[in-house]
Design an enzyme around this catalytic site. Structure first.
Site, short mmCIF file in Angstrom:
data_model
loop_
_atom_site.label_atom_id
_atom_site.label_comp_id
_atom_site.label_asym_id
_atom_site.label_seq_id
_atom_site.Cartn_x
_atom_site.Cartn_y
_atom_site.Cartn_z
N ASN A 108 86.45 -88.97 -0.45
CA ASN A 108 87.51 -89.03 0.56
C ASN A 108 87.70 -87.66 1.18
O ASN A 108 87.50 -86.63 0.55
CB ASN A 108 88.82 -89.56 -0.05
CG ASN A 108 89.73 -88.46 -0.57
OD1 ASN A 108 90.50 -87.87 0.19
ND2 ASN A 108 89.61 -88.13 -1.85
N PHE A 113 95.31 -84.90 3.51
CA PHE A 113 96.77 -85.00 3.39
C PHE A 113 97.46 -85.68 4.58
O PHE A 113 98.34 -85.09 5.23
CB PHE A 113 97.42 -83.63 3.22
CG PHE A 113 97.14 -82.93 1.93
CD1 PHE A 113 96.62 -83.60 0.83
CD2 PHE A 113 97.41 -81.55 1.80
CE1 PHE A 113 96.37 -82.93 -0.36
CE2 PHE A 113 97.16 -80.89 0.62
CZ PHE A 113 96.64 -81.58 -0.46
N SER A 118 92.91 -79.74 -3.58
CA SER A 118 92.26 -80.69 -2.68
C SER A 118 91.21 -79.94 -1.86
O SER A 118 91.49 -78.88 -1.31
CB SER A 118 93.28 -81.33 -1.75
OG SER A 118 92.58 -81.96 -0.70
N THR A 120 91.79 -79.53 2.64
CA THR A 120 92.70 -78.72 3.44
C THR A 120 92.14 -77.29 3.42
O THR A 120 92.07 -76.69 2.34
CB THR A 120 94.12 -78.75 2.86
OG1 THR A 120 94.60 -80.10 2.96
CG2 THR A 120 95.07 -77.84 3.61
N LYS A 151 97.79 -78.66 -10.57
CA LYS A 151 96.59 -79.52 -10.55
C LYS A 151 95.41 -78.70 -10.04
O LYS A 151 95.45 -78.16 -8.92
CB LYS A 151 96.85 -80.72 -9.64
CG LYS A 151 95.64 -81.68 -9.61
CD LYS A 151 96.04 -83.01 -9.00
CE LYS A 151 94.88 -83.98 -8.95
NZ LYS A 151 95.23 -85.26 -8.39
N ASN A 173 91.26 -82.54 -9.90
CA ASN A 173 91.17 -83.19 -8.59
C ASN A 173 89.72 -83.61 -8.35
O ASN A 173 88.92 -83.59 -9.29
CB ASN A 173 91.62 -82.19 -7.51
CG ASN A 173 92.31 -82.89 -6.36
OD1 ASN A 173 91.80 -83.87 -5.83
ND2 ASN A 173 93.46 -82.40 -5.97
#
Ligand SMILES: Cc1cc2nc3c(=O)[nH]c(=O)nc-3n(C[C@H](O)[C@H](O)[C@H](O)COP(=O)(O)O)c2cc1C
Length: 483
Positions: free
Chosen positions: A172, A176, A249, A252, A293, A322
């Site tokens: 993916n 966000f 993530s 970003t 995380k 993640n």
């Protein structure tokens, strides 16, 4: 255009032949007469029974219907993002399946002084905007909404989610998409009148479940700024049991840079200060726990640095991990070359390696939550044996549906019963065995070691911490009662 409209009208008003009676869509259909009352009775009974049976199966999250019928049909007919949206909407509507079984006591464990009935959580990214909290909270024990950014933002252009079915994986690059703090906060608050009893101990408003809010950062915010996270702590602190600081993530730009030692120190100091300056929550009389995380793509020295920062800043736990930016060479699916974060079965080895390295560098009182490629009880137990206190799932939930958490729990119980042990015992053993024990010299009289003294001090500290929380809550309740 006019020709099209004429053709549509012609077909709408063309007589329909039904039982030799001419009619069009605007005339009443003649009632269909069954052959005999007996046939009609059989049809009606069959219809009622099959609808009833379907409903029984549908509403029970354990039913194979979800894993073997509904999910494959969704996969065949809809793209990954549309299926995801539909799943959230169904759970939001209250018409989602429920898990009717009480958790077996073999699964019970303690986290930050709470007794938790099972160790399976749902990871961030499923319910990004907190739409389906009350539909999902029955399924796993830890529901994590988000990632939520301060300002609303659309995320990356579509398509941005790809199934890798041959690899039991997803890639993916959502980036966000978020409705922003204000909208999600009002949604979280809107639950209160429905469930508030005044006796809550959890912001989830469900006994034994935890509500975690995963905090993200707007794409437009400066890469090294911590303001978005501090704002998240202030906004969601009073409404959550746990706040997750997501610096991992891959979608970003610049976000993962916050995992570097200096940036991370500033970030974790900032968010702990923001959390500590909050008044105890009006719901739980406590402040939320803060959890970091991290990515599975960090090397040994980066993980050691992160562990040191965590120890010095008072963070309560870590989620490992993640999605990964790595692409193992064994991937088979056509979408394996898409950009973004890979999740599911192929990331398990990376996550487990990161988890073991981190466990060896963190003291036992800081729990690690394992996440990455968990799809059955054995996977979950592998994480517990490597030093995870609990685990989270996402990709397997996406593939196998709402029964995933119950199925994993049942498989864990089966193994625990066979081995004559409990989840809590396995966790205690591995955490004791693999956690950091700083080697310090023996005391002069040889009666005990400095290590023992430190452990006792840590224990005392924990007790004082608990006492502080209780006093806070008494103060808070007194103030509320007086006002
Ligand atoms: C479609 C998708 C969206 C995700 N969105 C987020 C997110 O918004 N925030 C976050 O912290 N993690 C997000 N994740 C990562 C998951 O929470 C989880 O850490 C990761 O997928 C590994 O677990 P799994 O292998 O069980 O999926 C997302 C994962 C997927 C597959």
């Amino acid at each position: 255009m006019a020709a099209l409209r004429q053709a549509a009208c012609r077909s709408l008003f063309r007589p329909l032949k039904t039982h030799n009676v001419s009619r069009n869509l605007f005339t009443k259909a003649s009632p269909i007469r069954p052959e005999s009352p007996l046939t009609a009775g059989i049809y009606a009974t069959a219809l009622v029974l099959s609808t009833g049976l379907f409903a029984v199966y549908y509403f029970d999250a354990r039913s194979a219907l979800h894993r073997y019928v509904i999910m494959p049909v969704l996969r065949q007919t809809l793209d990954a993002e549309t299926s995801h949206k539909i799943a959230v909407k169904v759970l939001r509507s209250g018409l989602g399946p429920k898990d009717p079984v009480t958790d077996d006591e073999h699964l019970m464990f303690e986290l930050w002084g709470h007794r938790i009935s099972n160790p399976i959580g749902l990871a961030a990214g499923f319910d990004k905007d907190g739409e389906a909290i009350d539909g999902t909270v029955f399924l796993p024990v830890w529901v994590e909404i988000g990632s939520i950014t301060p300002k609303p933002q659309p995320g990356n252009p579509k398509p941005r989610v790809f199934r890798l079915p041959e690899d039991n994986a997803i890639i993916n690059r959502y980036g966000f998409p978020s409705q922003g703090h204000a909208t999600v906060l009002s949604r979280v608050r809107a639950r209160l009148p429905k469930f508030l009893t005044g006796e809550e101990t959890k912001a989830s408003l469900r006994d034994g479940s935890l509500l975690a809010v995963n905090l993200g950062k707007n794409k437009e915010s400066p890469a090294d700024s911590i303001d978005d996270f501090v704002a998240g702590v202030r906004t969601f602190g009073p409404h959550s049991d746990v706040l997750v600081v997501n610096v991992s993530s891959p979608n970003t730009p610049g976000l993962r840079g916050l995992q570097n030692k200096v940036s991370l120190e500033a970030l974790l100091t900032g968010v702990t200060q923001a959390r500590d300056s909050l008044p105890p929550s009006y719901l739980t009389s406590q402040r939320p726990r803060l959890v970091l995380k991290i990515a599975p793509d960090l090397d040994q020295s980066q993980i050691e640095d992160i562990a040191n920062v965590i120890k010095n800043t008072g963070i309560d736990g870590v989620i490992v991990s993640n999605t990964t930016i790595q692409r193992p060479s064994h991937l088979l699916s056509a979408s394996r070359t898409e950009n973004g974060g890979l999740s599911g079965l192929p990331i398990k080895p990376y996550t487990l390696t990161a988890l073991k390295t981190l466990r060896a560098n963190l003291p036992p009182h800081i729990p690690i939550i394992g996440c990455g490629g968990i799809s059955n009880g054995e996977d979950a137990l592998e994480y517990a044996r490597a030093g995870a206190t609990m685990v989270q799932v996402y990709t397997s939930f996406g593939y196998d549906g709402v029964g995933t958490c119950r199925r994993i729990k049942d498989q864990i119980v089966e193994t625990l019963q066979k081995e004559g042990t409990t989840w809590a015992e396995i966790v205690k053993k591995s955490v004791d065995e693999y956690s950091l024990r700083e080697e310090l010299p023996e005391t002069r009289d040889g009666q005990g070691t400095v290590n023992q003294l430190i452990e006792e001090a840590q224990h005392l500290n924990k007790l004082l911490d608990e006492l502080g929380r209780k006093m806070d809550s008494v103060d808070h309740r007194t103030v509320v009662a007086a006002s």
